[in-house]
Motif scaffolding. Structure first.
Motif, PDB file in Angstrom:
ATOM      1  N   GLY A   2       1.670  35.355  33.358  1.00  0.00           N
ATOM      2  CA  GLY A   2       2.638  35.166  32.285  1.00  0.00           C
ATOM      3  C   GLY A   2       3.496  36.355  31.938  1.00  0.00           C
ATOM      4  N   ALA A   3       3.291  36.887  30.707  1.00  0.00           N
ATOM      5  CA  ALA A   3       4.143  37.949  30.180  1.00  0.00           C
ATOM      6  C   ALA A   3       4.049  39.225  31.006  1.00  0.00           C
ATOM      7  CB  ALA A   3       3.774  38.233  28.726  1.00  0.00           C
ATOM      8  N   ASN A   4       2.863  39.526  31.539  1.00  0.00           N
ATOM      9  CA  ASN A   4       2.730  40.759  32.328  1.00  0.00           C
ATOM     10  C   ASN A   4       3.516  40.674  33.630  1.00  0.00           C
ATOM     11  OD1 ASN A   4       1.146  42.265  30.574  1.00  0.00           O
ATOM     12  ND2 ASN A   4      -0.772  41.408  31.336  1.00  0.00           N
ATOM     13  N   ALA A   5       3.440  39.530  34.299  1.00  0.00           N
ATOM     14  CA  ALA A   5       4.234  39.363  35.527  1.00  0.00           C
ATOM     15  C   ALA A   5       5.721  39.395  35.199  1.00  0.00           C
ATOM     16  CB  ALA A   5       3.861  38.054  36.217  1.00  0.00           C
ATOM     17  N   GLU A   6       6.102  38.730  34.127  1.00  0.00           N
ATOM     18  CA  GLU A   6       7.514  38.702  33.748  1.00  0.00           C
ATOM     19  C   GLU A   6       8.023  40.100  33.426  1.00  0.00           C
ATOM     20  OE1 GLU A   6      11.323  38.134  32.741  1.00  0.00           O
ATOM     21  OE2 GLU A   6      10.021  36.855  33.960  1.00  0.00           O
ATOM     22  N   LYS A   7       7.168  40.950  32.845  1.00  0.00           N
ATOM     23  CA  LYS A   7       7.588  42.319  32.537  1.00  0.00           C
ATOM     24  C   LYS A   7       7.927  43.084  33.819  1.00  0.00           C
ATOM     25  CE  LYS A   7       6.266  46.338  29.802  1.00  0.00           C
ATOM     26  NZ  LYS A   7       5.213  46.937  28.931  1.00  0.00           N
ATOM     27  N   ILE A   8       7.121  42.875  34.866  1.00  0.00           N
ATOM     28  CA  ILE A   8       7.400  43.510  36.159  1.00  0.00           C
ATOM     29  C   ILE A   8       8.752  43.043  36.686  1.00  0.00           C
ATOM     30  CG2 ILE A   8       6.737  43.481  38.602  1.00  0.00           C
ATOM     31  CD1 ILE A   8       5.026  45.398  37.162  1.00  0.00           C
ATOM     32  N   TRP A   9       8.994  41.729  36.638  1.00  0.00           N
ATOM     33  CA  TRP A   9      10.255  41.194  37.163  1.00  0.00           C
ATOM     34  C   TRP A   9      11.437  41.715  36.338  1.00  0.00           C
ATOM     35  CZ3 TRP A   9       7.641  40.612  40.958  1.00  0.00           C
ATOM     36  CH2 TRP A   9       6.609  39.683  41.158  1.00  0.00           C
ATOM     37  N   GLN A  10      11.264  41.802  35.011  1.00  0.00           N
ATOM     38  CA  GLN A  10      12.364  42.305  34.193  1.00  0.00           C
ATOM     39  C   GLN A  10      12.679  43.758  34.522  1.00  0.00           C
ATOM     40  OE1 GLN A  10      11.889  41.902  29.928  1.00  0.00           O
ATOM     41  NE2 GLN A  10      13.723  43.130  29.508  1.00  0.00           N
ATOM     42  N   MET A  11      11.643  44.563  34.754  1.00  0.00           N
ATOM     43  CA  MET A  11      11.886  45.966  35.106  1.00  0.00           C
ATOM     44  C   MET A  11      12.655  46.075  36.423  1.00  0.00           C
ATOM     45  SD  MET A  11       8.281  47.745  33.925  1.00  0.00           S
ATOM     46  CE  MET A  11       8.820  49.453  34.135  1.00  0.00           C
ATOM     47  N   LEU A  12      12.358  45.187  37.365  1.00  0.00           N
ATOM     48  CA  LEU A  12      13.110  45.190  38.618  1.00  0.00           C
ATOM     49  C   LEU A  12      14.551  44.739  38.387  1.00  0.00           C
ATOM     50  CD1 LEU A  12      10.483  43.654  41.085  1.00  0.00           C
ATOM     51  CD2 LEU A  12      11.135  46.063  40.870  1.00  0.00           C
ATOM     52  N   ARG A  13      14.713  43.675  37.611  1.00  0.00           N
ATOM     53  CA  ARG A  13      16.077  43.179  37.350  1.00  0.00           C
ATOM     54  C   ARG A  13      16.909  44.212  36.603  1.00  0.00           C
ATOM     55  NH1 ARG A  13      13.181  38.286  35.927  1.00  0.00           N
ATOM     56  NH2 ARG A  13      13.405  38.831  33.728  1.00  0.00           N
ATOM     57  N   ASP A  14      16.264  44.932  35.677  1.00  0.00           N
ATOM     58  CA  ASP A  14      16.983  45.898  34.857  1.00  0.00           C
ATOM     59  C   ASP A  14      17.012  47.296  35.470  1.00  0.00           C
ATOM     60  OD1 ASP A  14      17.142  43.757  33.179  1.00  0.00           O
ATOM     61  OD2 ASP A  14      15.846  44.573  31.617  1.00  0.00           O
ATOM     62  N   ASP A  15      16.380  47.441  36.645  1.00  0.00           N
ATOM     63  CA  ASP A  15      16.354  48.726  37.349  1.00  0.00           C
ATOM     64  C   ASP A  15      15.717  49.822  36.509  1.00  0.00           C
ATOM     65  OD1 ASP A  15      16.758  50.314  39.581  1.00  0.00           O
ATOM     66  OD2 ASP A  15      18.762  50.964  38.966  1.00  0.00           O
ATOM     67  N   THR A  34       2.550  48.591  43.493  1.00  0.00           N
ATOM     68  CA  THR A  34       1.877  47.719  42.528  1.00  0.00           C
ATOM     69  C   THR A  34       1.587  46.347  43.144  1.00  0.00           C
ATOM     70  OG1 THR A  34       3.945  46.809  41.647  1.00  0.00           O
ATOM     71  CG2 THR A  34       3.093  48.806  40.582  1.00  0.00           C
ATOM     72  N   THR A  35       0.746  45.597  42.455  1.00  0.00           N
ATOM     73  CA  THR A  35       0.503  44.191  42.776  1.00  0.00           C
ATOM     74  C   THR A  35       0.904  43.358  41.566  1.00  0.00           C
ATOM     75  OG1 THR A  35      -1.328  44.710  44.261  1.00  0.00           O
ATOM     76  CG2 THR A  35      -1.254  42.482  43.389  1.00  0.00           C
ATOM     77  N   MET A  36       1.545  42.227  41.796  1.00  0.00           N
ATOM     78  CA  MET A  36       1.956  41.352  40.695  1.00  0.00           C
ATOM     79  C   MET A  36       0.755  41.030  39.799  1.00  0.00           C
ATOM     80  SD  MET A  36       3.122  37.360  40.842  1.00  0.00           S
ATOM     81  CE  MET A  36       1.390  36.935  41.148  1.00  0.00           C
ATOM     82  N   PRO A  37       0.859  41.272  38.489  1.00  0.00           N
ATOM     83  CA  PRO A  37      -0.227  40.864  37.586  1.00  0.00           C
ATOM     84  C   PRO A  37      -0.527  39.376  37.764  1.00  0.00           C
ATOM     85  CG  PRO A  37       1.331  42.278  36.437  1.00  0.00           C
ATOM     86  CD  PRO A  37       1.946  41.956  37.770  1.00  0.00           C
ATOM     87  N   ASN A  38      -1.793  39.051  37.860  1.00  0.00           N
ATOM     88  CA  ASN A  38      -2.170  37.666  38.141  1.00  0.00           C
ATOM     89  C   ASN A  38      -3.464  37.303  37.445  1.00  0.00           C
ATOM     90  OD1 ASN A  38      -4.500  38.145  40.292  1.00  0.00           O
ATOM     91  ND2 ASN A  38      -2.812  39.534  40.801  1.00  0.00           N
ATOM     92  N   VAL A  39      -3.711  36.006  37.337  1.00  0.00           N
ATOM     93  CA  VAL A  39      -4.936  35.472  36.739  1.00  0.00           C
ATOM     94  C   VAL A  39      -5.436  34.342  37.631  1.00  0.00           C
ATOM     95  CG1 VAL A  39      -4.312  36.089  34.366  1.00  0.00           C
ATOM     96  CG2 VAL A  39      -3.591  33.881  35.310  1.00  0.00           C
ATOM     97  N   PRO A  40      -6.706  33.968  37.519  1.00  0.00           N
ATOM     98  CA  PRO A  40      -7.221  32.871  38.345  1.00  0.00           C
ATOM     99  C   PRO A  40      -6.443  31.582  38.130  1.00  0.00           C
ATOM    100  CG  PRO A  40      -9.026  34.088  37.342  1.00  0.00           C
ATOM    101  CD  PRO A  40      -7.767  34.599  36.710  1.00  0.00           C
TER     102      PRO A  40
END
Length: 553
Positions: free
Chosen positions: A362-375, A344-350
């Motif tokens: 924002g929330a989409n990037a944070e969701k990716i990080w939470q999934m990694l933190r929570d395995d 995947t690529t980190m969700p991003n905006v201009p």
């Protein structure tokens, strides 16, 4: 000295006839020795065979040791983390005592050797600190059944923490700029600190590779299949200098050596740096399938070639700086089947400050990080087991249930609510958004209204925190911190011990930018990744790159 039986066959007046013993063929009692018995040629053959075998074993072992020492001497190491911020904590083990493994892979654009200049051009940059143009986090799940890879585009604007170069002692102050500059601020340990600062994910190791290393590795692998939908030639055009030199006809090609490097560096011909990450993900997926299909780990010759290339090409963080540790790590990664690998690529905006840059979405990037933190697996081919977030889960009766390991209020408060000193800080600033004004004051007033009369806002500092946390400095204040979190509805998994605070401290994060009630967030489910993460499954062989029209031929 008399000749003993052990000396027979090594002394005497001359060669013995077949079937005789060393004393003329007579036994101790003077009778003729039996043919083939005693200490005859067969015994001598066995003795010499054992001696030769012993020498072979010793020689092989010695050569093996020398080769192992040679591979170890190839490996260059560096300090794991050289940043000053501490926003990531080691994950909680699962029920089997396992934890995920996170590895940061950094592709350096170093031109500090003749080989790299020849491969990467840009001679004027020789001698400059390298930039980290490729950055990928490899996440191996705690149960070793799935893996996820997340790339961050090189032009993503982030907060880079203060870093100190371990080699020179030079101190770099914190800065807000694009992430590829982190490598030049003291090395890979600063890039790792930047990722931890951004994601809250604890990263166990880093690895870096330069242009020459990519070529060596590609040659050792023997080639990787890639695909383009149209003829491609990534070359300089009027007003657009540079280009990797990649030139292919439409269809599937096996690339290796310099051509593999060209594929990984191509950007203009795909249309953007974001699409370059997709091409890199296709290459990595294809490489994994190639290695798995060839079963390289049981092919001694190929494995030695790959080991030689890898140890010469990679620089790694010091805690994995031996051949054995790298091999053990590879064996763990090898257990994951391709259909459980997600790129995947980190969700991003201009970036509102610079149209040529991006910021986390924002929330989409944070969701990716939470999934990694929570395995939580990025694919849906397994299950969600392994969630160690400590966040509340909905039960059948609609109540919130939490794992026993992270159940709320695991320590009794040391003080009554009105005697607990609470400092509230504003952490709502993000790379793309300014901090929300007066958030610390608003939440401190909520606490005062709930009986925490010693709560106060800290207006002197504005932080950047993706998720709201409650921190405490010592074990005797853990119960107080959990009591404050419970009053605000903050999950107990967000209560953290930290030496960065002197008392119970609430940092209101970007997940709580408005309102006085903490927003309930359902834990992510396996496979539920944001649509703009450009996910590719490792078993998908249909992937093929579109070529940006000006670079077709």
């Amino acid at each position: 000295m008399p000749v003993t039986h052990a000396d027979e066959g090594t002394r005497g007046d001359g060669p013995k006839r077949r079937g005789q013993t060393g004393d003329g063929g007579r036994g101790p009692d003077g009778t003729a020795a039996r043919r083939g018995g005693g200490r005859g040629p067969r015994r001598r053959v066995l003795r010499w065979s054992a001696t030769v075998l012993g020498l072979v074993i010793l020689g092989t072992a010695g050569a093996g040791y020398l080769y192992y020492a040679h591979l170890n001497s190839n490996i260059r190491t560096g300090q794991r983390d050289i940043g000053s911020d501490l926003k990531a904590h080691r994950p909680t083990p699962n029920a089997a005592g396992q934890t995920p493994v996170n590895i940061l892979l950094i592709g350096s654009d170093s031109r500090n050797s003749d080989e790299n200049v020849a491969l990467g051009g840009s001679r004027e940059n020789r001698g400059n600190p390298p930039l980290g143009d490729v950055q990928m986090l490899i996440h191996l799940s705690a149960d070793r059944k799935s893996a996820a890879v997340v790339s961050i585009p090189r032009d993503t604007r982030v907060d880079i923490p203060a870093c100190t170069d371990p080699a020179t002692g030079k101190h770099y102050p914190p800065v807000n700029t694009i992430i590829n500059e982190s490598l030049a601020r003291g090395g890979a340990g600063c890039t790792l600190a930047t990722w931890q600062n951004l994601t809250g994910v604890y990263i166990d190791h880093w690895m870096t590779i330069d242009f020459a290393g990519v070529v060596k590795m590609a040659d050792a692998i023997g080639g990787v299949d890639v695909c383009v939908k149209q003829n491609v030639w990534d070359r300089p055009l009027p007003g657009v200098p540079g280009g990797s030199g990649l030139k292919l006809t439409a269809g599937t090609h096996t690339v290796k050596g310099k051509q593999a490097l060209q594929w990984l560096r191509t950007r203009h011909a795909w249309g953007s740096d974001l699409l370059r990450a997709r091409a890199q993900h296709m290459y990595l997926n294809s490489m994994i399938r190639t290695l798995t299909g060839q079963n390289i780990f049981t092919d001694t010759g190929r494995l030695m070639d790959l080991a030689e290339a890898a140890t010469k090409s990679l620089q790694v963080s010091e805690e994995i700086g031996t051949v054995k540790k790298l091999y053990d790590l590879a064996m763990q990664l090898k257990t994951v089947p391709p259909d459980r690998i997600t790129m995947t690529t980190m969700p991003n905006v201009p970036d509102p400050q610079n149209k040529n840059h991006v910021v986390p979405d924002g929330a989409n990037a944070e969701k990716i990080w939470q999934m990694l933190r929570d395995d939580v697996p990025f694919d849906s081919h397994g299950d969600s087991a392994g969630d160690t977030s400590g966040r509340a889960k909905d039960t059948a009766d609609g109540q919130k249930d939490e794992p026993a390991a992270t159940a709320r209020t695991t320590a009794p408060p040391a003080h009554a609510d009105g005697d607990i000193g609470v400092l509230v800080q504003n952490g709502t600033r993000t790379a793309g958004l300014a901090a929300v004004g007066h958030r610390a004051s608003e939440i401190s007033q909520v606490l005062v209204g709930k009986g925490f009369t010693r709560a106060r806002a800290d207006a002197s500092v504005t932080l950047s925190m993706d998720e709201t946390v409650v921190r405490y400095p010592s074990a005797d204040l853990k119960g107080d911190a959990e009591r404050v979190a419970a009053a605000l509805g903050i999950p107990s998994g967000a209560v953290q011990k930290s030496t960065d605070v002197s008392g119970v401290t609430v940092i209101v994060g970007a997940d709580w930018r408005s309102g006085t009630a903490y927003p309930h967030q359902d834990p992510p489910k396996a496979g539920d990744i944001p649509e703009n993460s450009d996910a590719i499954n490792g078993a998908d062989t249909s992937q093929c790159m579109d070529v940006y029209a000006p670079y077709r031929w």
